[in-house]
Write an enzyme that holds these catalytic residues in place. Sequence first.
Site, PDB file in Angstrom:
ATOM      1  N   SER A 122      32.905 -35.134 -15.083  1.00  0.00           N
ATOM      2  CA  SER A 122      32.681 -36.313 -14.246  1.00  0.00           C
ATOM      3  C   SER A 122      33.987 -36.680 -13.562  1.00  0.00           C
ATOM      4  O   SER A 122      35.081 -36.430 -14.105  1.00  0.00           O
ATOM      5  CB  SER A 122      32.217 -37.487 -15.125  1.00  0.00           C
ATOM      6  OG  SER A 122      32.328 -38.708 -14.435  1.00  0.00           O
ATOM      7  N   TYR A 151      34.114 -43.007 -22.093  1.00  0.00           N
ATOM      8  CA  TYR A 151      33.457 -41.933 -21.359  1.00  0.00           C
ATOM      9  C   TYR A 151      34.488 -41.089 -20.603  1.00  0.00           C
ATOM     10  O   TYR A 151      34.438 -39.851 -20.638  1.00  0.00           O
ATOM     11  CB  TYR A 151      32.434 -42.517 -20.390  1.00  0.00           C
ATOM     12  CG  TYR A 151      31.640 -41.476 -19.627  1.00  0.00           C
ATOM     13  CD1 TYR A 151      30.631 -40.753 -20.254  1.00  0.00           C
ATOM     14  CD2 TYR A 151      31.900 -41.214 -18.279  1.00  0.00           C
ATOM     15  CE1 TYR A 151      29.901 -39.790 -19.563  1.00  0.00           C
ATOM     16  CE2 TYR A 151      31.183 -40.259 -17.585  1.00  0.00           C
ATOM     17  CZ  TYR A 151      30.181 -39.544 -18.227  1.00  0.00           C
ATOM     18  OH  TYR A 151      29.466 -38.593 -17.545  1.00  0.00           O
TER      19      TYR A 151
END
Length: 248
Positions: free
Chosen positions: A146, A159
């Site tokens: 990501s 995250y």
Amino acid sequence: MTDTPDLSGRIALVTGASRGIGYFVAKSLAAAGAHVIAVARTVGGLEELDDEIKAAGGSATLVPLDLADMPGIDRLGGAIHERWGKLDILVANAAILGTISPIGHVEAKTFEKVMTINVNATWRMIRSVDPLLRLSDAGRAVIMSSGAAHSARAFWGPYAASKAAVEALARSWADETRNMALRVNVFDPGRTRTAMRALAAPGEDPMTLPHPSEVAPKMLPLLSPSFNETGLIYSVPNGRLLHYRMPE
């Protein structure tokens, strides 16, 4: 990188295959001729995937598995070896978001769960199938990442840290296998219309984002036997491979 490779006869493992990008990667792999080993917790989503793959003339093996079950990941590698003797493709897609909040407000159990699913399970899967991918004539692995791994935006700490960790794992693995037939790369899909994105940005209009069915096929060229790059990141938002390898 839009050409669909011929993956006939190849064995592909996809984690997080019951929904989102993983679901459509699995469908795309099956449509390209691969036999898909679809791994996820949600049995209903796996069965729906299987129905769609079979309806299109493809084939799949469903593996209901919670990736927090580390011995279960180990057993999966053994089962693949016993049935097929090798693995040609790994797509390590499964991940969870955790919470979007200040680092000091993240509960320990939340942080630990993010690391367990996003990092520990990815490492355990790599360890389980690395010998199988080495037995392929052209093993290909893609680790899902990501942009959060690089932007490190406020409130995205757990995250972002997990994705930075799996990128480092992927790049180290790529360097270890550089002189082999195995190729390991990272895929950054960018903002996509998924359930995870809806949790992360509840005020965002999902219709402004690409659907997972649009994003997933962009991964397929990285999984082709003819693709020879390793240790790189394919960024969908940038539309190209990014050379993030550190200097020697």
